[in-house]
Design a protein around this motif. Structure first.
Motif, PDB file in Angstrom:
ATOM      1  N   LEU A   1       0.824  -1.211   0.000  1.00  0.00           N
ATOM      2  CA  LEU A   1       0.000   0.000   0.000  1.00  0.00           C
ATOM      3  C   LEU A   1       0.857   1.259   0.000  1.00  0.00           C
ATOM      4  O   LEU A   1       0.565   2.241  -0.691  1.00  0.00           O
ATOM      5  N   ILE A   2       1.937   1.255   0.771  1.00  0.00           N
ATOM      6  CA  ILE A   2       2.815   2.429   0.836  1.00  0.00           C
ATOM      7  C   ILE A   2       3.556   2.615  -0.488  1.00  0.00           C
ATOM      8  O   ILE A   2       3.741   3.743  -0.962  1.00  0.00           O
TER       9      ILE A   2
ATOM     10  N   ALA B   1       4.237   5.844  -5.327  1.00  0.00           N
ATOM     11  CA  ALA B   1       4.263   5.934  -6.785  1.00  0.00           C
ATOM     12  C   ALA B   1       3.330   7.021  -7.294  1.00  0.00           C
ATOM     13  O   ALA B   1       3.560   7.595  -8.381  1.00  0.00           O
ATOM     14  N   ALA B   2       2.281   7.317  -6.513  1.00  0.00           N
ATOM     15  CA  ALA B   2       1.316   8.331  -6.939  1.00  0.00           C
ATOM     16  C   ALA B   2       1.692   9.738  -6.495  1.00  0.00           C
ATOM     17  O   ALA B   2       1.016  10.705  -6.864  1.00  0.00           O
TER      18      ALA B   2
ATOM     19  N   ASP C   1       9.041  10.576  -0.135  1.00  0.00           N
ATOM     20  CA  ASP C   1       8.261   9.343  -0.024  1.00  0.00           C
ATOM     21  C   ASP C   1       7.753   9.158   1.396  1.00  0.00           C
ATOM     22  O   ASP C   1       8.337   9.627   2.373  1.00  0.00           O
ATOM     23  N   ILE C   2       6.652   8.432   1.490  1.00  0.00           N
ATOM     24  CA  ILE C   2       6.106   8.059   2.795  1.00  0.00           C
ATOM     25  C   ILE C   2       6.952   6.918   3.356  1.00  0.00           C
ATOM     26  O   ILE C   2       7.273   5.960   2.650  1.00  0.00           O
TER      27      ILE C   2
END
Length: 686
Positions: free
Chosen positions: A116-117, A122-123, A130-131
């Motif tokens: 999910l991360i 990527a979005a 980045d998260i």
């Protein structure tokens, strides 16, 4: 040892204990603590490795080997630590089988979160950071026990229905398939929930930090500690968030919200200077235990003595948090236990000044506020009872289980309150026959082994306590009633009569009273003869109470009610009791548990059920998979019926047998019922 008087838990059977929500939160917190605490050494190791690698990189150029070794940091926190939590949580539910299934299923949660991360990163627009990945500590706390519970329930569905020779095949594939399915559930269902929860909790913490409100958390955390509600907050929220922050930033202030020893130390030092009576006498020792040993619960009774002292620990806690915020200080990993040494060992290299000041200032503030409160009530305290023993009892009642630290504190208080030498000890239970007789036998032997003479240890019904006993021992549910009968006695609450850790404290207290107490003996009323455990030489001889047809071995398990029904049926078949005895057994369990410790339960009727007893007899059943006896595992269920005083000698022999753990193991290892009967013959010798 636990001295006690009136407490919210130790109340008569007619009253229902309030605070169901508090007890529920305590149970959740205790379960979370049970998963986290065993893996603290791994967390400490991770913190040390992180500190070493960071310092090497900061002060030296390092080597290829140290760089390679540093690669251990990420996998440890992302995979090893959550899996260890899942293993422990699964084991708590369903032993090693639950641990394997729970740990395997937890990988589904971990990779589901990573997936999910990765999609979210990527979005993200170009140039946006980045998260960070989420370490699935909360996911492991949920999935480990959940998967273990599922396989436990599934195993129960086909227990006894698998054809002989196929048990291993069914066991292996059922666990493997369950682990696979739960991993799928973790990947698709639980991972999104935990990611969202961590985002909400992290956002709440960031809001508090950004707005300078983090010190206000002490308003919740400090009172929660005193009532043993902090584990749910600490291990369920702060530890997972702190570990995630430490992994990203190298340290976290969240580890210090609950672990700071300063507030409790300040209160204890205030009692040392301005307290009175037993509280003042015990405070210095408690301060050392709390500050150096990290056992914070020893200061809780002092706060409960005067609830206004909650203001002192809240003020001290908020001061410590504010100091750490001001200096941007934090720890690399949790400090457990919350000792000053553990705190300093885990302190980040740039945070020693802030952390040290936070401890000093929090202790100073809590000391100042506590001193003002104690001085304001000092005149009243000097004129009356400072109720310290009551506060210790309430603290242990709030914890809901025995505590060596609180037991030691209670022993110190008791020795200060005792009027003279302890000459008489009475074990009291509802009927004065079953559990109390066994407890008296065990303690009598311990006192004799310690070389202490001149101390009588007997057993009675609570209602028949004479009113002039030196020390009374009861199960916690009966302590309030016993206190009403013996208001001047030292009272001790135990969880079980066979292997209670409080016995050692009792022996030590008796020894101290013999060495330095009043030489004048304390008169003791004899009481009804049928309720006093007479010396072995004066007891009637028992014979023929146990026969082969009343000794049984079961490969599986049973419920408590099933085990009681089997015991009652065996006694009834032997002509020892009437059909009403089973109802009396259930009535006894509703009042107080007949679990004795060392895997032994002895269900028996109430005092009023004597008319249902026709002869003396025993029944013994061994359940190799155990019986859940009010949250305790009983392997042996001994049904007993005794006429007159004969049951006292029987119970004494059972107590001596089951007090020996090696003997209990031999009983567990017996391959046949004939072999088990032979080992049990000691209780049937005339």
């Amino acid at each position: 040892m636990t001295t006690t008087s009136t407490s919210p838990v130790a109340q008569s059977p007619e009253k229902k204990s309030p605070g169901g929500l508090r007890v529920g939160v305590q149970k959740v917190g205790s379960f979370l603590s049970g998963m986290i605490m065993p893996i603290i050494p791994a967390l400490i190791a991770w913190g040390i490795i992180t500190a070493v690698i960071v310092n090497v990189d900061e002060f030296t150029e390092g080597t290829a080997a140290t760089d390679a070794f540093g690669e251990i940091i990420g996998p440890m926190i992302h995979y090893l630590l959550p899996i260890l939590i899942a293993v422990q949580g699964g084991k708590m539910i369903y032993d090693i089988r639950g641990a394997v299934v729970g740990a395997t299923a937890t990988f589904g949660v971990i990779v589901g979160s990573d997936f999910l991360i990765a999609q979210a990163n990527a979005a993200l627009p170009e140039g946006v950071d980045d998260i960070n990945e989420i370490h699935m500590f909360i996911g492991a706390m949920i999935m480990g026990p959940l998967a273990a519970w599922v396989i436990k329930r599934l195993d129960a569905l086909w227990e006894g229905k698998v054809k002989a020779g196929f048990e291993m095949l069914v066991n292996m594939f059922s666990a493997g398939i369950t682990a696979f399915l739960m991993a799928v559930v973790g990947f698709f269902a639980l991972a999104p929930i935990v990611n969202g929860l961590m985002d909400v909790l992290g956002g709440a913490v960031r809001f508090l930090v950004d707005n300078g409100l983090l010190p206000l958390t002490s308003i919740i955390i400090e009172p929660a500690k005193v009532f043993f509600l902090n584990n749910a907050i600490n291990h369920g929220v702060l530890t997972p968030l702190g570990i995630a922050e430490a992994a990203a930033e190298g340290k976290s202030i969240l580890f210090l919200l609950e672990a700071n020893p300063g507030p409790g130390f300040g209160v204890l030092m205030a009692f040392t200077v301005f307290g009175v009576g037993a509280a003042r006498a015990t405070a210095p020792g408690a301060a050392l235990i709390q500050f150096a040993g990290g056992i914070h619960e020893v200061y809780f009774p002092y706060v409960l003595m005067k609830p206004a002292l909650l203001l002192a620990v809240i003020g001290g806690g908020a001061t410590g948090v504010a100091t750490n915020v001001l200096f941007d200080a934090g720890l690399r990993a949790p400090a457990a236990p919350g000792s000053i040494f553990a705190v300093l060992i885990q302190t980040a290299s740039d945070s020693y000044l802030g952390v040290t000041l936070s401890v000093i200032l929090s202790a100073a503030v809590s000391f100042t506020i506590a001193a003002m409160i104690l001085l304001a009530s000092r005149k009243r305290d000097l004129q009356g009872d400072d109720s310290f023993s009551d506060a210790v009892a309430r603290t242990e009642a709030a914890k809901g289980k025995s505590s060596a630290a609180l037991a030691g504190l209670a022993a110190q208080a008791s020795s200060g309150e005792a009027a003279g030498r302890i000459n008489s000890i009475i074990f009291a239970c509802d009927a004065g026959m079953g559990s109390s007789a066994m407890g008296a036998s065990v303690l009598r032997k311990k006192i004799a082994d310690a070389g202490i003479e001149g101390v009588t240890v007997t057993n009675k019904a609570v209602a028949s306590l004479p009113g002039d006993t030196d020390l009374v021992i009861t199960q916690q549910q009966l302590t309030e009633r016993a206190r009403g009968q013996e208001p001047q006695a030292i009272h001790v609450s135990v969880d079980s009569f066979m292997d209670a850790p409080e016995y050692e404290e009792v022996v030590e207290l008796v020894r101290r009273s013999a060495e330095g107490g009043d030489a004048q003996p304390i008169a003791v009323g004899a009481g009804p003869a049928e309720e006093v455990s007479a010396p072995a030489s004066a007891q009637p001889e028992a014979s023929g109470i146990l026969s082969r047809d009343r000794v049984r071995i079961h490969a599986g398990s049973a419920t408590r009610d099933e085990a009681m029904a089997e015991a009652a049926a065996a006694l009834e078949a032997a002509g020892a009791v009437t059909g009403e005895y089973l109802a009396a057994m259930h009535q006894r369990e509703e009042t107080v548990s007949t679990f004795m410790g060392n895997e032994l339960a002895i269900p028996h009727g109430t005092h009023e059920a004597k008319d249902a007893i026709r002869a003396s007899a025993l029944s013994v059943a061994r359940y190799d998979d155990g019986v859940d006896w009010g949250g305790q595992r009983a392997t042996f269920v001994v049904g007993i019926a005794g006429v007159g005083e004969e049951h006292l000698q029987i119970l004494s022999r059972i107590a001596r047998l089951f007090a020996d753990k090696q003997a209990v193991q031999r009983l567990k290892d017996a391959a046949t019922e004939d072999e088990l009967l032979e080992l049990l013959s000691v209780v049937d010798e005339g």
